[in-house]
Design a protein around this motif. Sequence first.
Motif, mmCIF file in Angstrom:
data_model
loop_
_atom_site.group_PDB
_atom_site.id
_atom_site.type_symbol
_atom_site.label_atom_id
_atom_site.label_comp_id
_atom_site.label_asym_id
_atom_site.label_seq_id
_atom_site.Cartn_x
_atom_site.Cartn_y
_atom_site.Cartn_z
ATOM 1 N N LYS A 40 0.790 -1.100 -0.197
ATOM 2 C CA LYS A 40 0.049 0.048 0.078
ATOM 3 C C LYS A 40 0.869 1.201 0.195
ATOM 4 N N VAL A 41 2.069 1.187 0.045
ATOM 5 C CA VAL A 41 3.058 2.143 0.169
ATOM 6 C C VAL A 41 3.801 2.251 -1.064
ATOM 7 N N TRP A 75 6.738 2.890 -1.979
ATOM 8 C CA TRP A 75 8.164 2.104 -2.280
ATOM 9 C C TRP A 75 7.821 0.480 -2.265
ATOM 10 N N VAL A 130 7.822 -3.190 -0.398
ATOM 11 C CA VAL A 130 8.193 -3.480 0.836
ATOM 12 C C VAL A 130 9.356 -4.592 0.788
ATOM 13 N N VAL A 169 8.239 -0.774 7.230
ATOM 14 C CA VAL A 169 7.276 0.162 6.765
ATOM 15 C C VAL A 169 7.061 1.189 7.914
ATOM 16 N N LEU A 189 6.809 5.183 8.137
ATOM 17 C CA LEU A 189 5.523 5.857 8.423
ATOM 18 C C LEU A 189 5.316 6.585 9.982
#
Length: 225
Positions: free
Chosen positions: A171-172, A174, A176, A207, A211
């Motif tokens: 979902k980010v 970059w 994982v 992650v 965040l």
Amino acid sequence: MTFSISARCARTGRFGIAVSSSSPAVAARCAHARAGVGVVATQNITDPTLGPKGLDLMAQGLSADEVMARFKEEAPHFDYRQVVVLDKTGHSAGHSGVKTLGTHTIAHAPDVAAAGNLLSSKAVPQAMVDSFLSMPDADLGDRLVAAMQAAVAAGGEEGPVHSVGLLIVDKVAWPVADLRIDWSEGDVMAEFAALWQLWKPQLEAYVTRALDPSTAPSYGVPGDE
């Protein structure tokens, strides 16, 4: 000189690709994935520009089939390319140009496609797909690594494998997981599996550190008290 598997995890929405070759640093050229979008594998006589180009087209809403049609119309020297495109629905399209090297084929199933060239036999990609499908509840990385091991067990390439890589997006913005063995004279697939097992339990922590560092686990390094 390359075999790869491109996949979507229907349970988590993650996308991933694993790729191996007798050439050095295969993942740097051949593996492309984007969170929420899909996967592009570009191999054989590789054109690395097809990866970002295909992901951009899928981000604009094109399906895997539509992206492949665009490649066939617009990509130069496409007869030399072996390409797999897997879209956000898990549907895949594949192309092996008439100048693809040696024994080659592509195997498809929902959420997964495997492709290879200069293979020991045409059974290799299907063995990869079968392995992936046999582990529906497993972590996506585990399924991709197992599929690569299944490829080797089924005969793999005609020559020795020296490089391998794994790319997983979630979902980010970059990857994982972006794991590579760019050259090994040893058992590169065993080294690859060990690298994944090292990274897997740390994946979520990295992650979180990006965040919200205040909630992340300690770094576990000397001087981090």
